[in-house]
Write an enzyme that holds these catalytic residues in place. Structure first.
Site, PDB file in Angstrom:
ATOM      1  N   TRP A 186     -90.349  20.255  43.592  1.00 35.39           N
ATOM      2  CA  TRP A 186     -89.850  21.642  43.434  1.00 35.39           C
ATOM      3  C   TRP A 186     -91.068  22.555  43.815  1.00 35.39           C
ATOM      4  O   TRP A 186     -90.617  23.860  43.745  1.00 35.39           O
ATOM      5  CB  TRP A 186     -89.411  21.898  41.785  1.00 35.39           C
ATOM      6  CG  TRP A 186     -90.453  21.270  41.049  1.00 35.39           C
ATOM      7  CD1 TRP A 186     -91.339  21.966  40.426  1.00 35.39           C
ATOM      8  CD2 TRP A 186     -90.407  20.062  40.307  1.00 35.39           C
ATOM      9  NE1 TRP A 186     -92.094  21.220  39.247  1.00 35.39           N
ATOM     10  CE2 TRP A 186     -91.456  20.162  39.498  1.00 35.39           C
ATOM     11  CE3 TRP A 186     -89.599  18.858  40.511  1.00 35.39           C
ATOM     12  CZ2 TRP A 186     -91.890  19.041  38.594  1.00 35.39           C
ATOM     13  CZ3 TRP A 186     -90.139  17.739  39.710  1.00 35.39           C
ATOM     14  CH2 TRP A 186     -90.996  17.679  38.938  1.00 35.39           C
ATOM     15  N   ARG A 187     -92.050  22.144  44.192  1.00 32.53           N
ATOM     16  CA  ARG A 187     -93.291  23.097  44.514  1.00 32.53           C
ATOM     17  C   ARG A 187     -93.300  22.895  45.936  1.00 32.53           C
ATOM     18  O   ARG A 187     -93.394  23.975  46.660  1.00 32.53           O
ATOM     19  CB  ARG A 187     -94.574  22.572  44.051  1.00 32.53           C
ATOM     20  CG  ARG A 187     -94.541  22.918  42.612  1.00 32.53           C
ATOM     21  CD  ARG A 187     -96.095  22.266  41.975  1.00 32.53           C
ATOM     22  NE  ARG A 187     -96.192  22.530  40.613  1.00 32.53           N
ATOM     23  CZ  ARG A 187     -97.042  21.870  39.877  1.00 32.53           C
ATOM     24  NH1 ARG A 187     -97.923  21.070  40.446  1.00 32.53           N
ATOM     25  NH2 ARG A 187     -97.026  22.064  38.532  1.00 32.53           N
ATOM     26  N   GLU A 214     -86.927  22.295  35.389  1.00 31.24           N
ATOM     27  CA  GLU A 214     -87.203  22.647  34.104  1.00 31.24           C
ATOM     28  C   GLU A 214     -86.313  22.025  33.078  1.00 31.24           C
ATOM     29  O   GLU A 214     -86.770  21.938  32.136  1.00 31.24           O
ATOM     30  CB  GLU A 214     -87.155  24.273  33.975  1.00 31.24           C
ATOM     31  CG  GLU A 214     -88.488  25.050  34.804  1.00 31.24           C
ATOM     32  CD  GLU A 214     -89.786  24.560  34.207  1.00 31.24           C
ATOM     33  OE1 GLU A 214     -90.033  24.345  33.158  1.00 31.24           O
ATOM     34  OE2 GLU A 214     -90.480  24.590  35.192  1.00 31.24           O
ATOM     35  N   THR A 250     -89.532  15.292  28.784  1.00 34.13           N
ATOM     36  CA  THR A 250     -89.498  14.219  29.819  1.00 34.13           C
ATOM     37  C   THR A 250     -90.770  14.322  30.575  1.00 34.13           C
ATOM     38  O   THR A 250     -91.121  15.364  30.927  1.00 34.13           O
ATOM     39  CB  THR A 250     -88.336  13.884  30.471  1.00 34.13           C
ATOM     40  OG1 THR A 250     -87.171  13.756  29.999  1.00 34.13           O
ATOM     41  CG2 THR A 250     -88.433  12.738  31.498  1.00 34.13           C
ATOM     42  N   LEU A 306     -82.795   9.269  31.656  1.00 32.21           N
ATOM     43  CA  LEU A 306     -83.725  10.727  31.140  1.00 32.21           C
ATOM     44  C   LEU A 306     -83.510  10.926  29.640  1.00 32.21           C
ATOM     45  O   LEU A 306     -84.191  11.634  29.060  1.00 32.21           O
ATOM     46  CB  LEU A 306     -83.160  11.790  32.098  1.00 32.21           C
ATOM     47  CG  LEU A 306     -83.726  11.963  33.366  1.00 32.21           C
ATOM     48  CD1 LEU A 306     -83.226  13.175  34.078  1.00 32.21           C
ATOM     49  CD2 LEU A 306     -85.128  12.211  33.425  1.00 32.21           C
ATOM     50  N   GLY A 307     -82.453  10.323  29.139  1.00 29.15           N
ATOM     51  CA  GLY A 307     -82.106  10.696  27.486  1.00 29.15           C
ATOM     52  C   GLY A 307     -81.731  12.247  27.356  1.00 29.15           C
ATOM     53  O   GLY A 307     -81.605  13.031  28.114  1.00 29.15           O
ATOM     54  N   TYR A 308     -81.590  12.532  25.913  1.00 26.45           N
ATOM     55  CA  TYR A 308     -81.147  14.046  25.604  1.00 26.45           C
ATOM     56  C   TYR A 308     -80.245  14.391  26.416  1.00 26.45           C
ATOM     57  O   TYR A 308     -80.168  15.620  27.348  1.00 26.45           O
ATOM     58  CB  TYR A 308     -82.523  14.641  25.534  1.00 26.45           C
ATOM     59  CG  TYR A 308     -83.621  14.259  24.734  1.00 26.45           C
ATOM     60  CD1 TYR A 308     -83.635  14.673  23.333  1.00 26.45           C
ATOM     61  CD2 TYR A 308     -84.712  13.636  25.059  1.00 26.45           C
ATOM     62  CE1 TYR A 308     -84.554  14.095  22.419  1.00 26.45           C
ATOM     63  CE2 TYR A 308     -85.654  13.161  24.249  1.00 26.45           C
ATOM     64  CZ  TYR A 308     -85.549  13.435  22.958  1.00 26.45           C
ATOM     65  OH  TYR A 308     -86.624  13.323  22.036  1.00 26.45           O
ATOM     66  N   TYR A 336     -88.933  29.340  26.503  1.00 27.81           N
ATOM     67  CA  TYR A 336     -90.150  28.713  27.430  1.00 27.81           C
ATOM     68  C   TYR A 336     -89.348  28.636  29.000  1.00 27.81           C
ATOM     69  O   TYR A 336     -89.753  29.049  29.814  1.00 27.81           O
ATOM     70  CB  TYR A 336     -90.368  27.392  26.972  1.00 27.81           C
ATOM     71  CG  TYR A 336     -90.826  26.435  28.146  1.00 27.81           C
ATOM     72  CD1 TYR A 336     -92.004  26.789  28.694  1.00 27.81           C
ATOM     73  CD2 TYR A 336     -90.137  25.440  28.493  1.00 27.81           C
ATOM     74  CE1 TYR A 336     -92.359  25.955  29.926  1.00 27.81           C
ATOM     75  CE2 TYR A 336     -90.309  24.717  29.544  1.00 27.81           C
ATOM     76  CZ  TYR A 336     -91.525  24.870  30.488  1.00 27.81           C
ATOM     77  OH  TYR A 336     -91.955  24.047  31.240  1.00 27.81           O
ATOM     78  N   ASP A 362     -95.777  26.664  26.738  1.00 34.30           N
ATOM     79  CA  ASP A 362     -95.340  25.506  26.340  1.00 34.30           C
ATOM     80  C   ASP A 362     -96.495  24.556  25.773  1.00 34.30           C
ATOM     81  O   ASP A 362     -97.484  25.119  25.280  1.00 34.30           O
ATOM     82  CB  ASP A 362     -94.628  24.660  27.509  1.00 34.30           C
ATOM     83  CG  ASP A 362     -95.973  24.233  28.498  1.00 34.30           C
ATOM     84  OD1 ASP A 362     -97.167  24.794  28.262  1.00 34.30           O
ATOM     85  OD2 ASP A 362     -95.536  23.299  29.260  1.00 34.30           O
ATOM     86  N   CYS A 376    -106.659  19.223  30.636  1.00 33.29           N
ATOM     87  CA  CYS A 376    -106.961  19.470  29.059  1.00 33.29           C
ATOM     88  C   CYS A 376    -105.985  18.764  28.456  1.00 33.29           C
ATOM     89  O   CYS A 376    -104.774  19.260  27.750  1.00 33.29           O
ATOM     90  CB  CYS A 376    -106.683  21.219  28.904  1.00 33.29           C
ATOM     91  SG  CYS A 376    -107.232  22.061  27.354  1.00 33.29           S
TER      92      CYS A 376
END
Length: 345
Positions: A28-29, A41, A47, A84-86, A122, A140, A195
């Protein structure tokens, strides 16, 4: 360290320079677009990127735009989300596509995006800033972690939502309003690759000079977010086969979770007792704060059943139905073991 205009400018510059060199070439970039951003998104919620990448590519081949997604049968949409679930994310994504097409005035701000299904603060900020250059900061888990460490913020937050609310003003203050999409992606990329939650790679951090935690504290302990107490759940399931068919339970279409999906049945679905034998398979998985232990028992079904949610599914048709990721793995594993043992299905 006070955040003067000069400090903020230097921070944005250092972050932006690093991102242009270090960003992962995510699809997507490399091929940006509004719809592609929306899909990425939604998939990235709950995930990891490495998990979603093959699913994203398959999704884009089948549903390349809002129109194709809006017109697709819901069963097809869920099938392409499998693994992917959810699954409410998939349903909301299709609802969003339908509503988006119907809108005369398309959303272009974070506030407008939040009016569409499945879009919270978000996601709205991410879509509008990345795809439409709208000047709003994304907050996020990655950004929360970075901001907490930059400030050496040792406050305890009740949950991630509380942390996001408390740190939102700082995120907005640091935002590069000329390139909000790149800035937000850079912050998320920094959190995902440098990070880190544990053992942050401080020596590689492009903005280490601005990080108070690296100088006066322990970055790995921040942010301090109260985690929900882990809840242990135990579920027994049955492995029932007959004439190259497997007995599966279909979750009702009006269920709040996993509606319309198939899974291995539980003893209660057949109104029988769990076998007092050794399970043929045992698995542990975590969903949010629940740690679920599931045992699968071989069961010889002798009587007829009246449960309208139970179906004999031919083994050759398993690819045509929607099984949750774990259940598909378990079924494939057990079928493989039966085949190796020379047992009939």
């Amino acid at each position: 360290m006070p955040w003067t205009s000069k400090h903020k400018s230097r921070f944005r510059q250092a972050l932006g320079d690093w991102y242009r060199e270090a960003q992962r070439p995510l699809p997507w970039r490399t091929q940006p677009g509004l719809y592609r951003t929306v899909v990425s998104e939604f998939m990235a919620q709950q995930t990891q990127i490495k998990t979603m990448l093959p699913h994203y590519e398959r999704w884009m081949r089948r549903f390349p735009d809002f129109e194709s997604l809006a017109e697709a049968p819901s069963e097809d949409v869920l099938k392409h989300w499998e693994g992917l679930g959810y699954y409410n994310r998939a349903r909301n994504l299709q609802k969003l596509a339908i509503e988006y097409i119907a809108l005369k005035e398309k959303p272009s701000t974070a506030e407008q995006w939040q009016k569409l299904p499945g879009v919270g603060p978000y996601t709205a900020a991410a879509i509008s800033s990345i795809a439409q250059n709208y000047p709003t900061a994304v907050v996020d888990g990655n950004v929360i972690r970075i901001l907490s460490r930059l400030e050496n913020d040792t406050r305890s937050f009740a949950n991630q939502s509380a942390a996001a609310k408390a740190l939102n003003a700082r995120a907005q203050d640091l935002l590069d309003k000329n390139r909000p999409g790149d800035h937000n992606q850079a912050m998320m990329e920094l959190g995902a690759t440098i990070c880190l939650k544990q053992k942050p790679l401080c020596s590689l951090c492009p903005v280490i000079e601005f990080c108070r935690a690296s100088k006066t504290g322990n970055p790995g302990t921040l942010p301090k977010i109260t985690r929900k107490t882990s809840q242990k759940v135990e579920i027994d399931r049955l492995w029932i086969t007959r004439s190259d068919k497997i007995l599966l339970h279909r979750i009702p279409l009006d269920a709040s979770l996993l509606a319309g999906q198939y899974e291995l049945p539980q003893p209660s679905d057949l109104n029988v007792q769990c076998p007092q034998s050794i399970p043929i398979s045992e698995h542990t998985r975590a969903i949010t704060h629940r740690r679920i232990r599931e045992r699968i028992y071989r069961y010889d079904l002798q009587k007829k059943f009246s449960n309208q949610t139970l179906f004999w599914i031919p083994v050759n048709d398993l690819d045509t139905i929607t099984l949750s990721g774990p259940h598909r793995r378990w079924v494939e594993e057990l079928l493989s073991r039966q085949a190796e043992a020379g047992e009939p299905h």
